[in-house]
Design an enzyme around this catalytic site. Sequence first.
Site, PDB file in Angstrom:
ATOM      1  N   CYS A 173       0.866  -1.173   0.000  1.00  0.00           N
ATOM      2  CA  CYS A 173       0.000   0.000   0.000  1.00  0.00           C
ATOM      3  C   CYS A 173       0.911   1.234   0.000  1.00  0.00           C
ATOM      4  O   CYS A 173       1.826   1.338   0.818  1.00  0.00           O
ATOM      5  CB  CYS A 173      -0.894  -0.001   1.232  1.00  0.00           C
ATOM      6  SG  CYS A 173      -1.839   1.539   1.414  1.00  0.00           S
ATOM      7  N   ASP A 186      -0.071  -6.025   0.267  1.00  0.00           N
ATOM      8  CA  ASP A 186      -1.295  -6.399  -0.431  1.00  0.00           C
ATOM      9  C   ASP A 186      -1.008  -7.678  -1.193  1.00  0.00           C
ATOM     10  O   ASP A 186       0.047  -7.816  -1.825  1.00  0.00           O
ATOM     11  CB  ASP A 186      -1.730  -5.301  -1.396  1.00  0.00           C
ATOM     12  CG  ASP A 186      -2.212  -4.055  -0.676  1.00  0.00           C
ATOM     13  OD1 ASP A 186      -2.962  -4.196   0.297  1.00  0.00           O
ATOM     14  OD2 ASP A 186      -1.844  -2.947  -1.101  1.00  0.00           O
ATOM     15  N   SER A 213       8.218 -16.784 -19.980  1.00  0.00           N
ATOM     16  CA  SER A 213       7.523 -16.938 -18.698  1.00  0.00           C
ATOM     17  C   SER A 213       8.404 -16.700 -17.469  1.00  0.00           C
ATOM     18  O   SER A 213       7.933 -16.166 -16.471  1.00  0.00           O
ATOM     19  CB  SER A 213       6.843 -18.303 -18.614  1.00  0.00           C
ATOM     20  OG  SER A 213       7.778 -19.342 -18.724  1.00  0.00           O
ATOM     21  N   GLU A 222      -5.262  -0.635  -8.423  1.00  0.00           N
ATOM     22  CA  GLU A 222      -5.592  -0.217  -9.795  1.00  0.00           C
ATOM     23  C   GLU A 222      -4.335   0.179 -10.563  1.00  0.00           C
ATOM     24  O   GLU A 222      -4.198  -0.114 -11.757  1.00  0.00           O
ATOM     25  CB  GLU A 222      -6.574   0.965  -9.756  1.00  0.00           C
ATOM     26  CG  GLU A 222      -7.898   0.666  -9.092  1.00  0.00           C
ATOM     27  CD  GLU A 222      -7.920   0.821  -7.567  1.00  0.00           C
ATOM     28  OE1 GLU A 222      -9.025   0.765  -7.005  1.00  0.00           O
ATOM     29  OE2 GLU A 222      -6.844   1.007  -6.938  1.00  0.00           O
TER      30      GLU A 222
END
Length: 169
Positions: A60, A67, A84, A102
């Site tokens: 955060c 998070d 990958s 976001e």
Amino acid sequence: MAQHDNKENGQTKQYSLKQLGNATCYTFNYDSSVLEHVPNPHPQRDYFVKFNCPEFTSLCPITGQPDFATIYISYIPDKYIVESKSLKLYLFSFRNHGGFHEECVNKIADDLINLLSPRYLEVWGKFTPRGGLSIDPYVNYGKENSIFMQMAKERLWQHDLYPETITNR
């Protein structure tokens, strides 16, 4: 930088990859430079490539608390596919990155669009709740002036109309 040979139809293709086949060097700060691509082995065909990263972490930007999320990446390649191992290291590099959910999801989409120039791409972050609230940002992209641009609009409009069963929380 390791050289990797791939024999196909009697021809040898060489890839110069920094990550695959070499000792793993983790970076704990956001680093898009670890992303690598290789030629799409089937550029004549539309097909999805899907990745699930159930151990994504970031911080955060206000509190510094961790998070946790599962990041889902789906794309229809054009000329390139993502290597990958480099994707895994790239996603790991968010570990100490301070960004809202976001922002992280949009940054992942932007970096993969810049790397691959795919026909279509979507990134969905399903973050575990903190304070009783989960945030699940979704972003997609369709190559301009193509049928995939319309596909992106339609998938965005229909996104999450029929929510699936959440199993990662």
